[in-house]
Write a protein that holds these residues in place. Structure first.
Motif, PDB file in Angstrom:
ATOM      1  N   GLN A 199       0.819  -1.215   0.000  1.00 48.64           N
ATOM      2  CA  GLN A 199       0.000   0.000   0.000  1.00 48.64           C
ATOM      3  C   GLN A 199       0.850   1.260   0.000  1.00 48.64           C
ATOM      4  O   GLN A 199       0.514   2.258  -0.655  1.00 48.64           O
ATOM      5  N   SER A 200       1.970   1.207   0.707  1.00 42.89           N
ATOM      6  CA  SER A 200       2.885   2.356   0.702  1.00 42.89           C
ATOM      7  C   SER A 200       3.483   2.559  -0.685  1.00 42.89           C
ATOM      8  O   SER A 200       3.628   3.693  -1.161  1.00 42.89           O
ATOM      9  N   ALA A 201       3.813   1.454  -1.365  1.00 37.24           N
ATOM     10  CA  ALA A 201       4.381   1.552  -2.712  1.00 37.24           C
ATOM     11  C   ALA A 201       3.401   2.208  -3.680  1.00 37.24           C
ATOM     12  O   ALA A 201       3.794   2.943  -4.591  1.00 37.24           O
ATOM     13  N   LEU A 202       2.115   1.958  -3.472  1.00 34.55           N
ATOM     14  CA  LEU A 202       1.093   2.518  -4.365  1.00 34.55           C
ATOM     15  C   LEU A 202       1.023   4.044  -4.280  1.00 34.55           C
ATOM     16  O   LEU A 202       0.527   4.705  -5.195  1.00 34.55           O
ATOM     17  N   LEU A 203       1.513   4.612  -3.177  1.00 35.02           N
ATOM     18  CA  LEU A 203       1.502   6.062  -3.041  1.00 35.02           C
ATOM     19  C   LEU A 203       2.343   6.747  -4.120  1.00 35.02           C
ATOM     20  O   LEU A 203       2.092   7.899  -4.473  1.00 35.02           O
ATOM     21  N   ILE A 204       3.334   6.037  -4.644  1.00 35.87           N
ATOM     22  CA  ILE A 204       4.209   6.639  -5.658  1.00 35.87           C
ATOM     23  C   ILE A 204       3.414   6.975  -6.916  1.00 35.87           C
ATOM     24  O   ILE A 204       3.417   8.120  -7.377  1.00 35.87           O
ATOM     25  N   SER A 205       2.725   5.988  -7.468  1.00 33.37           N
ATOM     26  CA  SER A 205       1.956   6.253  -8.693  1.00 33.37           C
ATOM     27  C   SER A 205       0.769   7.177  -8.415  1.00 33.37           C
ATOM     28  O   SER A 205       0.400   8.002  -9.260  1.00 33.37           O
ATOM     29  N   LYS A 206       0.163   7.059  -7.233  1.00 32.43           N
ATOM     30  CA  LYS A 206      -0.955   7.945  -6.889  1.00 32.43           C
ATOM     31  C   LYS A 206      -0.504   9.402  -6.823  1.00 32.43           C
ATOM     32  O   LYS A 206      -1.218  10.314  -7.268  1.00 32.43           O
ATOM     33  N   THR A 207       0.686   9.620  -6.300  1.00 34.66           N
ATOM     34  CA  THR A 207       1.215  10.984  -6.207  1.00 34.66           C
ATOM     35  C   THR A 207       1.529  11.542  -7.593  1.00 34.66           C
ATOM     36  O   THR A 207       1.236  12.706  -7.893  1.00 34.66           O
ATOM     37  N   LEU A 210      -1.669  12.521  -9.155  1.00 31.66           N
ATOM     38  CA  LEU A 210      -2.151  13.765  -8.538  1.00 31.66           C
ATOM     39  C   LEU A 210      -1.489  14.970  -9.189  1.00 31.66           C
ATOM     40  O   LEU A 210      -2.156  15.966  -9.516  1.00 31.66           O
ATOM     41  N   ILE A 211      -0.177  14.905  -9.397  1.00 32.16           N
ATOM     42  CA  ILE A 211       0.543  16.009 -10.030  1.00 32.16           C
ATOM     43  C   ILE A 211       0.062  16.198 -11.461  1.00 32.16           C
ATOM     44  O   ILE A 211      -0.208  17.322 -11.905  1.00 32.16           O
ATOM     45  N   GLN A 212      -0.077  15.100 -12.187  1.00 31.43           N
ATOM     46  CA  GLN A 212      -0.515  15.153 -13.580  1.00 31.43           C
ATOM     47  C   GLN A 212      -1.889  15.801 -13.708  1.00 31.43           C
ATOM     48  O   GLN A 212      -2.148  16.592 -14.622  1.00 31.43           O
ATOM     49  N   GLN A 213      -2.781  15.491 -12.795  1.00 31.06           N
ATOM     50  CA  GLN A 213      -4.167  15.953 -12.888  1.00 31.06           C
ATOM     51  C   GLN A 213      -4.371  17.375 -12.372  1.00 31.06           C
ATOM     52  O   GLN A 213      -5.406  17.984 -12.639  1.00 31.06           O
ATOM     53  N   LEU A 223       2.901  22.177  -6.173  1.00 32.79           N
ATOM     54  CA  LEU A 223       2.560  20.755  -6.295  1.00 32.79           C
ATOM     55  C   LEU A 223       3.553  19.880  -5.540  1.00 32.79           C
ATOM     56  O   LEU A 223       3.166  18.903  -4.886  1.00 32.79           O
ATOM     57  N   LYS A 224       4.823  20.221  -5.623  1.00 36.79           N
ATOM     58  CA  LYS A 224       5.818  19.450  -4.886  1.00 36.79           C
ATOM     59  C   LYS A 224       5.569  19.531  -3.380  1.00 36.79           C
ATOM     60  O   LYS A 224       5.635  18.521  -2.680  1.00 36.79           O
ATOM     61  N   ALA A 225       5.255  20.720  -2.908  1.00 33.36           N
ATOM     62  CA  ALA A 225       4.994  20.890  -1.480  1.00 33.36           C
ATOM     63  C   ALA A 225       3.779  20.084  -1.033  1.00 33.36           C
ATOM     64  O   ALA A 225       3.786  19.462   0.028  1.00 33.36           O
ATOM     65  N   LEU A 226       2.743  20.084  -1.864  1.00 34.96           N
ATOM     66  CA  LEU A 226       1.535  19.322  -1.544  1.00 34.96           C
ATOM     67  C   LEU A 226       1.797  17.822  -1.520  1.00 34.96           C
ATOM     68  O   LEU A 226       1.209  17.087  -0.727  1.00 34.96           O
ATOM     69  N   ALA A 227       2.676  17.380  -2.401  1.00 33.25           N
ATOM     70  CA  ALA A 227       2.889  15.940  -2.579  1.00 33.25           C
ATOM     71  C   ALA A 227       3.907  15.352  -1.612  1.00 33.25           C
ATOM     72  O   ALA A 227       3.776  14.201  -1.184  1.00 33.25           O
ATOM     73  N   ARG A 261       7.716  16.306 -16.920  1.00 35.36           N
ATOM     74  CA  ARG A 261       7.419  15.029 -16.270  1.00 35.36           C
ATOM     75  C   ARG A 261       7.674  15.162 -14.776  1.00 35.36           C
ATOM     76  O   ARG A 261       8.485  15.991 -14.329  1.00 35.36           O
ATOM     77  N   ALA A 262       6.992  14.324 -14.009  1.00 35.80           N
ATOM     78  CA  ALA A 262       7.237  14.229 -12.578  1.00 35.80           C
ATOM     79  C   ALA A 262       7.957  12.911 -12.307  1.00 35.80           C
ATOM     80  O   ALA A 262       7.620  11.876 -12.891  1.00 35.80           O
ATOM     81  N   PHE A 263       8.940  12.962 -11.419  1.00 34.60           N
ATOM     82  CA  PHE A 263       9.797  11.813 -11.130  1.00 34.60           C
ATOM     83  C   PHE A 263       9.842  11.570  -9.621  1.00 34.60           C
ATOM     84  O   PHE A 263       9.944  12.519  -8.844  1.00 34.60           O
TER      85      PHE A 263
END
Length: 280
Positions: A199-207, A210-213, A223-227, A261-263
């Motif tokens: 579940q913690s690993a899933l936060l990577i793609s979810k974040t 979030l940035i993309q959207q 966005l970086k601060a929020l994420a 892109r976000a990395f």
């Protein structure tokens, strides 16, 4: 289709030469094994553009900056060969380190700054090892095209730069990241994740999503601060960067980049994962 398996430079060269003598286009998919659907999608993409596809399986020691990471990297050769056969790969090259690097010559390469940010800050010497082995595979196999996954976008950008600088006549093709149904980017390292860490690993793609959207509503810094804050509560975050897709340099304003892109790179439990996503 029966796949041809070889550990020999001479044999893979003979197979490729025979294909080219028939007028066939040769494709290459370099891998380190422990294959998954993401790798197979690269072979399938190569099959669309080439008549004869070679996959290489070689865990390259020169691109690991952590010996324990090298030792723990998953290996499953028999299963890998079976999977490649299922997607109609024509040949698989499984060399030793001595075979890959015999008769190799040192070369100078200007990374043009592409190796400095992100992975370059956390994996000293990694990209020098990458360009060394990819150039060597190109020399041995001599493909017309090669497919690389965009999950390793910085690697892809550096290989493109190398091919352009050294005038290597190979078409380097970037292929989209393949994801699990839950959004996790497919990676050989995923099999090392403890169940409790999924579940913690899933936060990577979810974040990243979030940035993309939300990039139209916020600046890159906002966005970086929020994420970053929610990520840091759950995983050991190494970096979250929003960068120009061409130069890989961080941007402060969306107007600085034609494409962005976000990395993310992070350790989840004991497993280091990377992912990225196109913003625009």
């Amino acid at each position: 289709m029966k796949i041809k398996v070889t550990t020999s430079n001479d044999e893979i060269r003979r197979l490729v030469s025979n294909a080219k003598e028939k007028g066939q286009i040769v494709g290459l998919v370099p891998t380190m094994g422990a294959l998954h659907q993401g790798h197979l999608s690269l072979v399938q993409e190569a099959n669309k553009k080439a008549d004869f596809t070679v996959a290489s399986i070689f865990v390259n020691p020169t691109q690991f900056d952590d010996n324990s990471d090298l030792e723990n990297y998953p290996r499953s050769l028999d299963a890998d060969i079976h999977m490649l056969e299922e997607v109609n790969c024509n040949a698989v090259y499984v060399p030793s380190s001595d075979e890959v690097y015999k008769d190799s010559k040192p070369f100078e390469f200007d990374f043009n700054g592409l190796n400095k940010p992100m992975e370059g800050e956390y994996r000293a010497g990694h990209f020098q090892g990458v360009v060394q082995v990819v150039k060597r595979l190109f020399e041995i196999i001599n493909p017309d095209l090669a497919c690389f996954g965009l999950k390793d976008f910085q690697q892809y950008a550096i290989i493109k730069e190398m091919v352009n600088q050294l005038n290597i006549p190979i078409d380097v093709i970037g292929c989209e990241t393949i994801r699990e149904e839950n959004g996790l980017a497919m990676s050989s390292r995923n099999q090392l994740l403890a169940r409790k860490d999924l579940q913690s690993a899933l936060l990577i793609s979810k974040t990243l999503r979030l940035i993309q959207q939300n990039y139209r509503k916020h600046s890159p810094a906002e966005l970086k601060a929020l994420a970053v804050e929610p990520l840091q509560k759950e995983i050991n975050l190494e970096y979250l960067e929003i960068a120009d897709s061409d130069r890989l340099q961080p941007i402060e304003s969306w107007s600085e980049a034609k494409h962005a892109r976000a990395f993310i790179a992070a350790k989840v439990g004991e497993v280091r994962l990377i992912d990225n996503m196109e913003i625009f």
